[in-house]
Design an enzyme around this catalytic site. Structure first.
Site, PDB file in Angstrom:
ATOM      1  NE  ARG A  26      40.742  50.672  35.288  1.00  0.00           N
ATOM      2  CZ  ARG A  26      40.673  49.825  34.261  1.00  0.00           C
ATOM      3  NH1 ARG A  26      40.065  50.193  33.142  1.00  0.00           N
ATOM      4  NH2 ARG A  26      41.191  48.612  34.341  1.00  0.00           N
ATOM      5  CE  LYS A 368      20.967  37.674  72.584  1.00  0.00           C
ATOM      6  NZ  LYS A 368      21.810  37.731  73.782  1.00  0.00           N
ATOM      7  CB  ALA A 397       3.349  48.239  77.083  1.00  0.00           C
ATOM      8  CG  ASN A 403      19.803  39.632  78.369  1.00  0.00           C
ATOM      9  OD1 ASN A 403      19.854  40.834  78.644  1.00  0.00           O
ATOM     10  ND2 ASN A 403      20.151  39.144  77.204  1.00  0.00           N
TER      11      ASN A 403
HETATM   12  C1  UD1 Z   1      42.700  42.900  31.012  1.00  0.00           C
HETATM   13  C2  UD1 Z   1      43.369  42.485  29.692  1.00  0.00           C
HETATM   14  C3  UD1 Z   1      42.627  43.115  28.508  1.00  0.00           C
HETATM   15  C4  UD1 Z   1      41.151  42.724  28.580  1.00  0.00           C
HETATM   16  C5  UD1 Z   1      40.552  43.088  29.939  1.00  0.00           C
HETATM   17  C6  UD1 Z   1      39.159  42.530  30.030  1.00  0.00           C
HETATM   18  C7  UD1 Z   1      45.761  42.232  30.172  1.00  0.00           C
HETATM   19  C8  UD1 Z   1      47.104  42.818  30.042  1.00  0.00           C
HETATM   20  N1  UD1 Z   1      44.741  42.931  29.684  1.00  0.00           N
HETATM   21  O1  UD1 Z   1      42.860  44.302  31.134  1.00  0.00           O
HETATM   22  O2  UD1 Z   1      43.175  42.679  27.270  1.00  0.00           O
HETATM   23  O3  UD1 Z   1      40.459  43.375  27.512  1.00  0.00           O
HETATM   24  O4  UD1 Z   1      41.331  42.525  31.008  1.00  0.00           O
HETATM   25  O5  UD1 Z   1      38.530  42.901  31.229  1.00  0.00           O
HETATM   26  O6  UD1 Z   1      45.628  41.148  30.701  1.00  0.00           O
HETATM   27  N2  UD1 Z   1      45.635  41.030  38.212  1.00  0.00           N
HETATM   28  C9  UD1 Z   1      46.471  40.319  39.031  1.00  0.00           C
HETATM   29  N3  UD1 Z   1      47.797  40.660  39.100  1.00  0.00           N
HETATM   30  C10 UD1 Z   1      48.321  41.663  38.345  1.00  0.00           C
HETATM   31  C11 UD1 Z   1      47.442  42.390  37.495  1.00  0.00           C
HETATM   32  C12 UD1 Z   1      46.106  42.042  37.443  1.00  0.00           C
HETATM   33  O7  UD1 Z   1      46.048  39.394  39.711  1.00  0.00           O
HETATM   34  O8  UD1 Z   1      49.525  41.892  38.456  1.00  0.00           O
HETATM   35  C13 UD1 Z   1      44.203  40.657  38.171  1.00  0.00           C
HETATM   36  C14 UD1 Z   1      43.296  41.781  38.621  1.00  0.00           C
HETATM   37  O9  UD1 Z   1      43.073  41.719  40.014  1.00  0.00           O
HETATM   38  C15 UD1 Z   1      42.023  41.516  37.819  1.00  0.00           C
HETATM   39  C16 UD1 Z   1      42.531  40.822  36.567  1.00  0.00           C
HETATM   40  O10 UD1 Z   1      43.835  40.386  36.836  1.00  0.00           O
HETATM   41  O11 UD1 Z   1      41.168  40.630  38.512  1.00  0.00           O
HETATM   42  C17 UD1 Z   1      42.534  41.750  35.349  1.00  0.00           C
HETATM   43  O12 UD1 Z   1      43.384  42.854  35.632  1.00  0.00           O
HETATM   44  P1  UD1 Z   1      43.014  44.330  35.193  1.00  0.00           P
HETATM   45  O13 UD1 Z   1      44.066  45.232  35.683  1.00  0.00           O
HETATM   46  O14 UD1 Z   1      41.608  44.640  35.556  1.00  0.00           O
HETATM   47  O15 UD1 Z   1      43.161  44.197  33.601  1.00  0.00           O
HETATM   48  P2  UD1 Z   1      42.518  45.122  32.495  1.00  0.00           P
HETATM   49  O16 UD1 Z   1      43.263  46.383  32.411  1.00  0.00           O
HETATM   50  O17 UD1 Z   1      41.059  45.200  32.698  1.00  0.00           O
HETATM   51 CA    CA Z   2      39.568  44.583  34.343  1.00  0.00          CA
END
Ligand code: UD1
Ligand code: CA
Length: 470
Positions: A26, A368, A397, A403
């Site tokens: 997003r 610098k 001036a 350098n």
């Molecule tokens: C998630 C929660 C949701 C919550 C929301 C709050 C889940 C399924 N959903 O949704 O319930 O309300 O956060 O902000 O957990 N990430 C990984 N590996 C992956 C997927 C995600 O490391 O495979 C990390 C992302 O980089 C991020 C975090 O997990 O830092 C959250 O992932 P994101 O996709 O933003 O979850 P949301 O859809 O916001």
């Molecule tokens: Ca999130």
């Protein structure tokens, strides 16, 4: 060791897992979301700094998208051994991300705090209270929840008739009734490590996104008659994640307003137009400073008392003393300015430029990696690089330290009480002895002894000078 740490009550050693493998679609960006900057630092750095204040046994960061850059950002914040990186090759959901840490953590017998790399503003007090609720209620899982006006995009927290936790339903999987629920999952949780990993094994990607949801774990634990607690947090802003650039800008604005308000009310700093000044929350500004519009003060810069920073100047990672004037449109990076100096307009100081007391660097002067001594002036149109300049000297001036010979940089030394004539070229390496004078347009290719007048191209000795420089 972070500047401010807390002692938190836990049943087992505390480990932190930070989820940071996602791209963040997003954001509509080629850059992984957690690398986008807030208040001058990547989102992930904010989360790491807060996590470190809990003094956990270890911090694990799950990395995937742009893992190398994310790791570098974490190391910049926490140091080389500050975190353990856990690769998640394919981003198959938050549950899968935690599962990636299984090998290192399943038998760790720890309390695990899970944080998201995209929730940068969460405060240490909030985390401490969540962990202690978890500890005191002897829960298998404790979820930090929020009550929001618009729950769009969040996982909804479903409670049963007795008001006890039942499950979390993601936006995309929720039915009409569930979508009305305004209590949502913040994505921050505490788990008992063994229970977490045994429940994770049961998570299936049987949902609309075909992902392994970490959010299925609490209901699995609940079905196994484990205790799942909810800790509802009142400050929605603090624990809401950043998913879009619009949210990023909103948070930036919020932090900036808070920082500037604090500087005005607590430190006694005047902002001519607080809505058009940009100050890092890490910067310090002393009493009775006046900050004009469109000024940027970045990084952990320190500005003393009673300084005036005029329109359009940018100060980055620099230290400025008391009663310093920075006139319009200056760029000051990684530099140091002592008390009672004046800089600008349109000056550029960089790479450890150092101005000693009462030095003046004026219009269109670039400095610098050079030191300008006490009371010395370089007022107009000069380049001073790799130079050490003494006290009470005047740089005419258009003076240039030449350098660079095409291969190497060379130093220029100008001693005390020197007068460098306008348009002098100082071909480095070169030393101008104390009390000496160069005539306008001189091209100085050899060292000038003290109290000597040189002139011409290349410059030749014209005469010895007396104590008054005559
Ligand atoms: C998630 C929660 C949701 C919550 C929301 C709050 C889940 C399924 N959903 O949704 O319930 O309300 O956060 O902000 O957990 N990430 C990984 N590996 C992956 C997927 C995600 O490391 O495979 C990390 C992302 O980089 C991020 C975090 O997990 O830092 C959250 O992932 P994101 O996709 O933003 O979850 P949301 O859809 O916001
Ligand atoms: Ca999130």
């Amino acid at each position: 060791m972070p500047s401010h740490t807390v002692n938190v009550r836990t049943a087992a050693p505390l480990d932190v897992i930070i989820l940071a493998a996602g791209l963040g679609t997003r954001m509509k960006s080629g850059l992984a979301k957690v690398l986008h900057k807030l208040d001058g630092r990547p989102l992930i750095a904010h989360v790491c700094r807060t996590a470190a204040k809990l003094r956990p046994r270890k911090i694990y960061v799950v990395v995937g998208h742009q893992a190398e850059q994310v790791e570098a950002a974490v190391e910049e914040e926490l140091g080389k051994d500050g975190a353990v990186f856990v690769p998640q090759e394919k981003q198959r959901g938050t549950g899968d991300a935690v599962l990636a840490a299984q090998n290192v953590l399943a038998n760790a017998a720890s309390t695990i705090l899970i944080l998201s790399g995209d929730v940068p503003m969460v405060r240490i007090e909030t985390l401490t209270s969540l962990i202690e609720t978890h500890t005191d209620s002897n829960s298998a899982c404790t979820i930090l929840t929020l009550r929001v006006e618009n729950p769009m995009g969040y996982g909804r927290v479903v409670r049963d008739d007795a008001n006890i936790f039942r499950k979390i339903v993601e936006q995309k999987d929720a039915n009409e009734d569930e979508r009305q629920i305004r209590e949502v999952n913040s994505g921050i949780y505490c788990f008992d490590s063994e229970k977490l990993f045994s429940a994770l094994k049961e998570v299936q990607p049987s949902n609309s996104q075909n992902e392994y949801y970490l959010t299925d774990v609490p209901s699995i634990l609940r079905s196994a008659n484990e205790r799942v607690s909810l800790s509802q947090h009142p400050d929605v802003r603090e624990v809401s994640g950043i998913n879009t650039r619009a949210e990023l800008a909103e948070f930036e604005n919020l932090i900036r307003r808070r920082t500037i308000r604090g500087l005005m009310l607590e430190q006694g700093v005047t902002f001519i137009d607080p809505s058009h000044a940009y100050v890092s929350s890490e910067a310090q500004i002393g009493r009775d400073c006046i900050i004009h519009p469109e000024v940027h003060i970045e990084g952990p810069s320190v500005i003393g008392e009673a300084c005036e920073i005029h329109q359009g100047s940018r100060i980055v990672n620099s230290r400025i003393g008391d009663r310093v004037t920075v006139k319009d449109h200056c760029l000051i990076i990684d530099s140091e300015i002592a008390n009672d100096c004046a800089v600008g307009p349109f000056a550029h100081l960089r790479m450890k430029a150092k101005l000693e007391e009462r030095a003046v660097v004026g219009n269109f002067v670039e400095v610098k990696k050079s030191t300008i001594g006490r009371g010395t002036k370089a007022m107009h149109l000069s380049y001073l690089g790799d130079a050490t300049i003494g006290e009470q000297t005047n740089i005419g001036a258009g003076t240039v330290t030449c350098n660079y010979d095409g291969k190497h940089k060379h130093p220029t030394i100008i001693e005390d009480n020197v007068r460098i004539g306008s348009d002098t070229m100082l071909v480095a390496p070169v030393t101008i002895g104390r009390g000496s004078v160069t005539a306008a347009g001189a091209v100085v290719t050899e060292d000038v002894p003290p109290n000597t007048l040189v002139a011409g191209v290349p410059a030749k000795v014209k005469k010895k000078l007396d104590e008054d420089g005559k």
